[in-house]
Design a protein around this motif. Structure first.
Motif, mmCIF file in Angstrom:
data_model
loop_
_atom_site.group_PDB
_atom_site.id
_atom_site.type_symbol
_atom_site.label_atom_id
_atom_site.label_comp_id
_atom_site.label_asym_id
_atom_site.label_seq_id
_atom_site.Cartn_x
_atom_site.Cartn_y
_atom_site.Cartn_z
ATOM 1 N N UNK A 391 0.820 -1.210 0.000
ATOM 2 C CA UNK A 391 0.000 0.000 0.000
ATOM 3 C C UNK A 391 0.852 1.257 0.000
ATOM 4 N N UNK A 392 2.103 1.145 0.425
ATOM 5 C CA UNK A 392 3.017 2.288 0.477
ATOM 6 C C UNK A 392 3.759 2.381 -0.849
ATOM 7 N N UNK A 393 3.490 3.384 -1.679
ATOM 8 C CA UNK A 393 4.159 3.481 -2.982
ATOM 9 C C UNK A 393 5.681 3.545 -2.873
ATOM 10 N N UNK A 394 6.195 3.938 -1.720
ATOM 11 C CA UNK A 394 7.644 3.997 -1.568
ATOM 12 C C UNK A 394 8.264 2.615 -1.607
ATOM 13 N N UNK A 395 7.481 1.579 -1.351
ATOM 14 C CA UNK A 395 8.000 0.217 -1.394
ATOM 15 C C UNK A 395 8.028 -0.323 -2.831
ATOM 16 N N UNK A 396 7.434 0.410 -3.753
ATOM 17 C CA UNK A 396 7.522 0.090 -5.178
ATOM 18 C C UNK A 396 8.740 0.827 -5.718
ATOM 19 N N UNK A 397 9.828 0.097 -5.962
ATOM 20 C CA UNK A 397 11.115 0.722 -6.267
ATOM 21 C C UNK A 397 11.303 1.021 -7.743
ATOM 22 N N UNK A 398 10.732 0.198 -8.591
ATOM 23 C CA UNK A 398 10.910 0.364 -10.036
ATOM 24 C C UNK A 398 9.597 0.037 -10.713
ATOM 25 N N UNK A 399 9.164 0.896 -11.628
ATOM 26 C CA UNK A 399 7.986 0.625 -12.453
ATOM 27 C C UNK A 399 8.411 0.741 -13.909
ATOM 28 N N UNK A 400 8.101 -0.291 -14.671
ATOM 29 C CA UNK A 400 8.400 -0.328 -16.102
ATOM 30 C C UNK A 400 7.074 -0.414 -16.841
ATOM 31 N N UNK A 401 6.911 0.422 -17.846
ATOM 32 C CA UNK A 401 5.682 0.424 -18.645
ATOM 33 C C UNK A 401 6.068 0.405 -20.111
ATOM 34 N N UNK A 402 5.610 -0.621 -20.819
ATOM 35 C CA UNK A 402 5.981 -0.793 -22.229
ATOM 36 C C UNK A 402 7.495 -0.743 -22.413
ATOM 37 N N UNK A 403 8.223 -1.315 -21.462
ATOM 38 C CA UNK A 403 9.669 -1.401 -21.569
ATOM 39 C C UNK A 403 10.424 -0.169 -21.141
ATOM 40 N N UNK A 404 9.714 0.906 -20.802
ATOM 41 C CA UNK A 404 10.363 2.136 -20.351
ATOM 42 C C UNK A 404 10.306 2.224 -18.823
ATOM 43 N N UNK A 405 11.424 2.574 -18.233
ATOM 44 C CA UNK A 405 11.445 2.776 -16.789
ATOM 45 C C UNK A 405 10.771 4.114 -16.503
ATOM 46 N N UNK A 406 9.618 4.072 -15.827
ATOM 47 C CA UNK A 406 8.847 5.282 -15.567
ATOM 48 C C UNK A 406 8.917 5.703 -14.104
ATOM 49 N N UNK A 407 9.460 4.834 -13.257
ATOM 50 C CA UNK A 407 9.745 5.184 -11.861
ATOM 51 C C UNK A 407 10.963 4.383 -11.434
ATOM 52 N N UNK A 408 11.892 5.065 -10.778
ATOM 53 C CA UNK A 408 13.121 4.382 -10.369
ATOM 54 C C UNK A 408 13.636 5.025 -9.084
ATOM 55 N N UNK A 409 13.486 4.318 -7.974
ATOM 56 C CA UNK A 409 14.046 4.783 -6.704
ATOM 57 C C UNK A 409 15.074 3.787 -6.181
ATOM 58 N N UNK A 410 15.650 3.006 -7.083
ATOM 59 C CA UNK A 410 16.606 1.996 -6.652
ATOM 60 C C UNK A 410 17.845 2.623 -6.011
ATOM 61 N N UNK A 411 18.265 3.777 -6.509
ATOM 62 C CA UNK A 411 19.417 4.434 -5.903
ATOM 63 C C UNK A 411 19.121 4.780 -4.448
ATOM 64 N N UNK A 412 17.905 5.235 -4.173
ATOM 65 C CA UNK A 412 17.508 5.510 -2.795
ATOM 66 C C UNK A 412 17.429 4.202 -2.014
ATOM 67 N N UNK A 413 16.941 3.139 -2.691
ATOM 68 C CA UNK A 413 16.752 1.869 -1.992
ATOM 69 C C UNK A 413 18.089 1.270 -1.556
ATOM 70 N N UNK A 414 19.156 1.522 -2.323
ATOM 71 C CA UNK A 414 20.428 0.943 -1.952
ATOM 72 C C UNK A 414 20.924 1.453 -0.609
ATOM 73 N N UNK A 415 20.394 2.606 -0.197
ATOM 74 C CA UNK A 415 20.784 3.140 1.114
ATOM 75 C C UNK A 415 19.953 2.554 2.236
ATOM 76 N N UNK A 416 18.933 1.754 1.831
ATOM 77 C CA UNK A 416 18.043 1.124 2.819
ATOM 78 C C UNK A 416 17.969 -0.367 2.529
ATOM 79 N N UNK A 417 18.302 -1.246 3.452
ATOM 80 C CA UNK A 417 18.246 -2.681 3.183
ATOM 81 C C UNK A 417 16.847 -3.127 2.796
ATOM 82 N N UNK A 418 16.773 -4.089 1.897
ATOM 83 C CA UNK A 418 15.475 -4.664 1.538
ATOM 84 C C UNK A 418 14.831 -5.288 2.755
ATOM 85 N N UNK A 419 13.494 -5.098 2.891
ATOM 86 C CA UNK A 419 12.773 -5.603 4.053
ATOM 87 C C UNK A 419 11.676 -6.533 3.582
ATOM 88 N N UNK A 420 11.201 -7.338 4.505
ATOM 89 C CA UNK A 420 10.100 -8.252 4.163
ATOM 90 C C UNK A 420 8.821 -7.483 3.960
#
Length: 420
Positions: A391-420
């Motif tokens: 439900x928290x959009x911040x937990x959606x790190x990457x969105x691809x639409x028709x092959x184009x990356x339209x949202x990318x927060x992976x750089x931010x995510x690397x500063x935060x460990x992946x959580x369950x």
């Protein structure tokens, strides 16, 4: 377009199959080009080896882009009704731009707008003028006099003539004309008020809808126009049953569905879009007393009835009524589906391949498989154990639409460990 290799994902492919850890997914030319165990997916030789982005996704889950089958992108939750009526149509249209963007950022790459958005919204997204989910639109709701889509004053003065305004008719012949008119305007779906609702002043969830003869006329006429689907706003038991017998493709809300109609929906393959987010939301501050009274009476029964429907195995598609509830919180509906009887795996199917089947686009989206459009969501959530976290959009790190990356927060995510 840069190709994309998502390496070492935990794949939930949208079919309901068990998760596949250690999977690589290659995206090329807007499509899923290959899926296989990590290290086995090879990109064909390319004269420009730099035109490939590789994402190390270890510890994260990849899913298809989600589909929300009931939104109102031009509506604003809690908006003052008079201010909305008095607003110029251009303001309502431009107000939808951030709503579309927030929906895409939540991981929804396809949506069905069931009143408010005209065909221009769909085309603006298709042409890349605004970012948002690709759209199917119904434009307006068809209603009987005094029904859920009749927002005239008691003297018959129309308060709204824009795309979100209802079209009022009162016989099978009049509804045939109304169907033709809304399809002429570019509708992908026809929406009808098979019952009244809690938010309309002169109807109730148990009354105020089209007759069964009128519903049949709508379904038959829509079918003549290339198989256009009919979505029925239906809350009370009798109206739901009439809509199912008439052959609508989807029941929207379905709050008081009875056991006999649940059985009939299973036999006919009628889809339920339960919009639990709008059922469970609090009554807005300042709402008229009649809204609160109708909502309270409805909620006392709806939870039990929807649990019966969801556990009966009828087809279910995700829909939120976003616009009545907040835009960008679309995936909160998944946890509500689980609370009301679906397993997490079934809820994910309702939001991906199931919704795609209902919308008639399952040959394009809803699953992660070679040849499908590359609509993808990468998250640090394990949806099978922590589905509410989506439900928290911040937990959606990457969105691809028709092959184009339209949202990318992976750089931010690397500063935060992946959580369950």
């Amino acid at each position: 377009m840069t190709d994309l290799l998502l390496r070492d994902v935990r794949l939930l492919d949208g079919t309901g199959a068990p998760p596949a850890p250690g999977t690589d997914v290659l995206v090329s030319d807007g499509l899923v080009a290959a899926v296989g165990p990590t290290g086995t997916v090879v990109r064909p030789a390319d004269p420009d080896p730099g035109a490939l982005r590789v994402v190390d996704a270890a510890g994260r889950t990849l899913l298809p882009g989600f589909l929300d089958c009931h939104v109102h992108v031009s509506s604003l939750p809690g908006a003052d009704a008079l201010a909305t009526v008095l607003a110029p149509e251009s303001l309502l249209t431009l107000r939808a731009v951030p709503h579309l963007s927030a929906t895409l950022d939540a991981g929804v790459t396809t949506a069905r707008d069931l009143a408010g958005a005209d065909s221009g919204f769909r085309e603006a997204v298709e042409q890349g003028l605004v970012r948002g989910p690709r759209l199917q639109v119904a434009i307006r709701i068809l209603s009987v006099t005094g029904g859920h889509g009749d927002w005239r004053t008691v003297d018959g003065v129309a308060l709204d003539t824009g795309p979100g305004a209802g079209a009022v008719a009162d016989s099978p012949a009049e509804f045939v004309r109304a169907v033709r008119e809304v399809i002429r305007q570019g509708a992908d779906w026809v929406k009808v008020a098979a019952t009244g609702g809690t938010g309309s002043p002169r109807s109730t969830p148990e009354s105020g809808g089209l007759s069964e003869a009128e519903l049949r006329a709508v379904v038959e006429e829509a079918a003549r126009h290339g198989g256009v689907g009919v979505a029925a706003h239906a809350q009370g038991a009798a109206g739901i049953a009439a809509a199912v017998r008439a052959g609508v493709r989807s029941i929207e809300h379905g709050y008081l569905v009875d056991d006999a109609t649940i059985d009939l929906m299973g036999e006919r393959g009628t889809w339920l879009v339960p919009t639990l987010a709008t059922l469970t939301r609090p009554v807005a501050a300042g709402a008229p007393p009649w809204v609160e009274a109708k909502r309270r009476a409805l909620r006392e029964q709806a939870g039990e009835r929807l649990h019966a429907a969801l556990t009966a195995g009828i087809p279910v598609a995700l829909g939120t009524d976003a616009g009545v509830v907040a835009h960008g919180s679309n995936l909160a509906e998944l946890a509500l589906l689980v609370e009301h009887g679906l397993s997490p795996a079934a809820a994910l199917v309702a939001g991906t391949s199931g919704a795609a089947r209902m919308l008639g686009v399952d040959d394009q989206v809803g699953t992660v498989a070679p040849g499908r459009r590359a609509d993808l969501v990468l998250t640090d959530v394990d949806p099978l154990t922590s589905i509410a976290a989506l439900a928290d959009p911040r937990r959606v790190r990457l969105v691809v639409q028709d092959g184009r990356v339209v949202k990318d927060t992976l750089a931010d995510a690397e500063r935060t460990p992946a959580r369950a």
